[in-house]
Design a protein around this motif. Structure first.
Motif, mmCIF file in Angstrom:
data_model
loop_
_atom_site.group_PDB
_atom_site.id
_atom_site.type_symbol
_atom_site.label_atom_id
_atom_site.label_comp_id
_atom_site.label_asym_id
_atom_site.label_seq_id
_atom_site.Cartn_x
_atom_site.Cartn_y
_atom_site.Cartn_z
ATOM 1 N N SER A 141 0.850 -1.200 0.000
ATOM 2 C CA SER A 141 0.000 0.000 0.000
ATOM 3 C C SER A 141 0.877 1.238 0.000
ATOM 4 O O SER A 141 2.056 1.174 0.389
ATOM 5 N N ILE A 142 0.310 2.368 -0.391
ATOM 6 C CA ILE A 142 0.968 3.662 -0.153
ATOM 7 C C ILE A 142 1.309 3.775 1.343
ATOM 8 O O ILE A 142 2.315 4.376 1.718
ATOM 9 N N ALA A 143 0.483 3.116 2.170
ATOM 10 C CA ALA A 143 0.724 3.143 3.622
ATOM 11 C C ALA A 143 2.009 2.397 4.000
ATOM 12 O O ALA A 143 2.541 2.582 5.093
ATOM 13 N N GLY A 144 2.510 1.577 3.095
ATOM 14 C CA GLY A 144 3.788 0.893 3.340
ATOM 15 C C GLY A 144 4.967 1.767 2.962
ATOM 16 O O GLY A 144 6.116 1.455 3.299
ATOM 17 N N LYS A 145 4.694 2.832 2.238
ATOM 18 C CA LYS A 145 5.762 3.734 1.821
ATOM 19 C C LYS A 145 5.793 5.002 2.668
ATOM 20 O O LYS A 145 6.835 5.614 2.839
ATOM 21 N N GLU A 146 4.613 5.427 3.148
ATOM 22 C CA GLU A 146 4.526 6.656 3.959
ATOM 23 C C GLU A 146 3.640 6.378 5.168
ATOM 24 O O GLU A 146 2.474 6.032 4.999
ATOM 25 N N SER A 147 4.172 6.581 6.355
ATOM 26 C CA SER A 147 3.329 6.413 7.545
ATOM 27 C C SER A 147 2.489 7.666 7.756
ATOM 28 O O SER A 147 2.940 8.774 7.485
ATOM 29 N N PRO A 149 -0.583 9.624 10.499
ATOM 30 C CA PRO A 149 -1.055 9.576 11.877
ATOM 31 C C PRO A 149 -2.286 8.698 12.031
ATOM 32 O O PRO A 149 -3.138 8.665 11.138
ATOM 33 N N ASN A 150 -2.370 8.016 13.126
ATOM 34 C CA ASN A 150 -3.478 7.118 13.479
ATOM 35 C C ASN A 150 -3.476 5.812 12.674
ATOM 36 O O ASN A 150 -4.419 5.031 12.746
ATOM 37 N N GLY A 151 -2.391 5.637 11.911
ATOM 38 C CA GLY A 151 -2.321 4.413 11.094
ATOM 39 C C GLY A 151 -1.074 3.610 11.385
ATOM 40 O O GLY A 151 -0.637 2.816 10.546
ATOM 41 N N SER A 152 -0.502 3.793 12.588
ATOM 42 C CA SER A 152 0.823 3.207 12.834
ATOM 43 C C SER A 152 0.895 1.723 12.513
ATOM 44 O O SER A 152 1.813 1.271 11.827
ATOM 45 N N VAL A 153 -0.077 0.958 12.975
ATOM 46 C CA VAL A 153 0.037 -0.492 12.809
ATOM 47 C C VAL A 153 -0.306 -0.907 11.376
ATOM 48 O O VAL A 153 0.387 -1.741 10.792
ATOM 49 N N TYR A 154 -1.337 -0.290 10.787
ATOM 50 C CA TYR A 154 -1.614 -0.619 9.371
ATOM 51 C C TYR A 154 -0.388 -0.270 8.517
ATOM 52 O O TYR A 154 0.069 -1.083 7.705
ATOM 53 N N CYS A 155 0.144 0.939 8.709
ATOM 54 C CA CYS A 155 1.333 1.352 7.942
ATOM 55 C C CYS A 155 2.497 0.394 8.216
ATOM 56 O O CYS A 155 3.222 0.008 7.295
ATOM 57 N N GLY A 156 2.639 0.010 9.469
ATOM 58 C CA GLY A 156 3.702 -0.938 9.842
ATOM 59 C C GLY A 156 3.542 -2.269 9.130
ATOM 60 O O GLY A 156 4.520 -2.852 8.641
ATOM 61 N N THR A 157 2.300 -2.766 9.048
ATOM 62 C CA THR A 157 2.112 -4.076 8.392
ATOM 63 C C THR A 157 2.413 -3.974 6.900
ATOM 64 O O THR A 157 2.991 -4.897 6.319
ATOM 65 N N LYS A 158 2.039 -2.858 6.278
ATOM 66 C CA LYS A 158 2.252 -2.753 4.835
ATOM 67 C C LYS A 158 3.726 -2.463 4.517
ATOM 68 O O LYS A 158 4.246 -2.870 3.487
ATOM 69 N N SER A 159 4.388 -1.767 5.442
ATOM 70 C CA SER A 159 5.826 -1.583 5.330
ATOM 71 C C SER A 159 6.511 -2.942 5.439
ATOM 72 O O SER A 159 7.454 -3.259 4.685
ATOM 73 N N ALA A 160 6.000 -3.771 6.329
ATOM 74 C CA ALA A 160 6.543 -5.132 6.482
ATOM 75 C C ALA A 160 6.327 -5.943 5.204
ATOM 76 O O ALA A 160 7.227 -6.668 4.772
ATOM 77 N N VAL A 161 5.153 -5.795 4.593
ATOM 78 C CA VAL A 161 4.894 -6.529 3.338
ATOM 79 C C VAL A 161 5.942 -6.144 2.289
ATOM 80 O O VAL A 161 6.510 -7.015 1.619
ATOM 81 N N SER A 162 6.221 -4.832 2.179
ATOM 82 C CA SER A 162 7.213 -4.396 1.191
ATOM 83 C C SER A 162 8.595 -4.945 1.518
ATOM 84 O O SER A 162 9.316 -5.407 0.621
ATOM 85 N N ALA A 163 8.961 -4.931 2.788
ATOM 86 C CA ALA A 163 10.290 -5.424 3.191
ATOM 87 C C ALA A 163 10.406 -6.930 2.948
ATOM 88 O O ALA A 163 11.412 -7.419 2.407
#
Ligand code: NDP
Ligand code: 8X3
Length: 253
Positions: A141-147, A149-163
């Motif tokens: 997700s775009i959320a995996g590229k840019e965190s 506010p209020n989305g820390s864990v969703y952004c974290g999971t999508k960042s993890a998917v990219s990694a």
């Protein structure tokens, strides 16, 4: 079976549903997963009667390791020649700060978006290695590229998917297996309804004043990615609505 086989997790709605529809129209046989059994059953009937493809449905909760393993290991031999795995099942749950967010929401996101993807890939990738080929598409997700506010864990999971996807690419390259990460911006699916726990009013506000992507837009991108020549791997794709320039910048009319 001469047709290629694609396994799509989370095919009962949104991006997964539209991708199944488009791949069926383009001569793929499909293995489709999700928790909503009736949707899977009626979708199978629709696809098989409309496109004369074959569809295998597997109903399970991807968060539960043993259920995922049992379902995927039940795939009959003739279906194990999986050409394409689309790790799509996922969700955002809630939109709240770190100090007050619901811990159950965090667990749902981590268990689905990261652990479910891992359980699935752990079973399917050895089958691809055995055949020295295949293609894994991970929906980030775009959320995996840019965190945001209020989305820390969703952004974290999508960042993890990219990694995870990047490591997969390196590990699986020697076996001729392609790995692609697709990171969409706002797509109008059941995503926001799920994020806001069924609050239709709040969900519809997410897409106010601009035209979001549709599940079909992502399906068409996936079809392009999986139909490149053998020597071409599309590595990492960010796809956004024209009126969305970052996770937080929208041009709303
Ligand atoms: P939808 O809510 O429309 O679809 C989600 C799919 O995932 C459903 O088929 C659902 O099936 C499945 N799923 C969710 N939880 C589970 C579970 N525990 N076990 C099995 N299947 C599950 O959302 P989208 O189509 O939008 O989302 C697809 C992917 O795209 C997700 O990974 C999402 O994070 C990502 N994404 C979405 C964006 C958007 O704006 N919509 C943008 C960027 C990325 P069922 O409920 O039947 O189990
Ligand atoms: C979904 C897009 O911006 O709501 O992954 O996180 S966003």
């Amino acid at each position: 079976m001469n047709r290629k086989i694609a396994l799509i997790t989370g095919a009962t709605a949104g991006i997964g549903y539209e991708t199944a529809l488009l791949l069926a129209q383009n001569n793929f046989n499909l293995i489709l997963t999700g928790r909503r059994k009736e949707r899977l059953e009626s979708f199978k009937e629709k696809l098989e009667s409309s496109f004369s493809c074959q569809v295998l449905i597997l109903c399970f909760d991807i968060r539960i390791k043993t259920d995922t393993e049992t379902a995927l290991n039940s795939i009959p031999d003739k279906w194990r020649k999986i050409d394409i795995l689309i790790n799509n099942a996922g969700l955002a749950a809630g939109l709240a700060p770190i100090n007050s967010a619901d811990v159950d929401d965090w667990e749902a996101m981590i268990d689905t978006n990261i652990k479910g993807l891992l359980y699935t890939t752990r079973i399917i990738s050895p089958w691809m290695i055995e055949r020295q080929g295949g293609h894994i598409i991970n929906i980030s997700s775009i959320a995996g590229k840019e965190s945001y506010p209020n989305g820390s864990v969703y952004c974290g999971t999508k960042s993890a998917v990219s990694a995870i996807s990047k490591s997969m690419r390196i590990e699986l390259m020697p076996f001729g297996i392609k790995v692609t990460t697709i990171a969409p911006g706002a797509v109008d699916t059941e995503f926001s309804l799920v994020r806001f726990h069924g609050d239709q009013e709040r969900a519809s506000q997410v897409y106010n004043g601009f035209t979001p992507l549709s599940g079909k837009d992502i399906a068409e991108t996936i079809l392009f990615v999986v139909t490149r020549p053998t020597h071409v791997n599309i590595d990492d794709l960010l796809i956004m609505p024209t009126n969305q320039a970052s996770a937080r910048d929208f041009n709303r009319k």
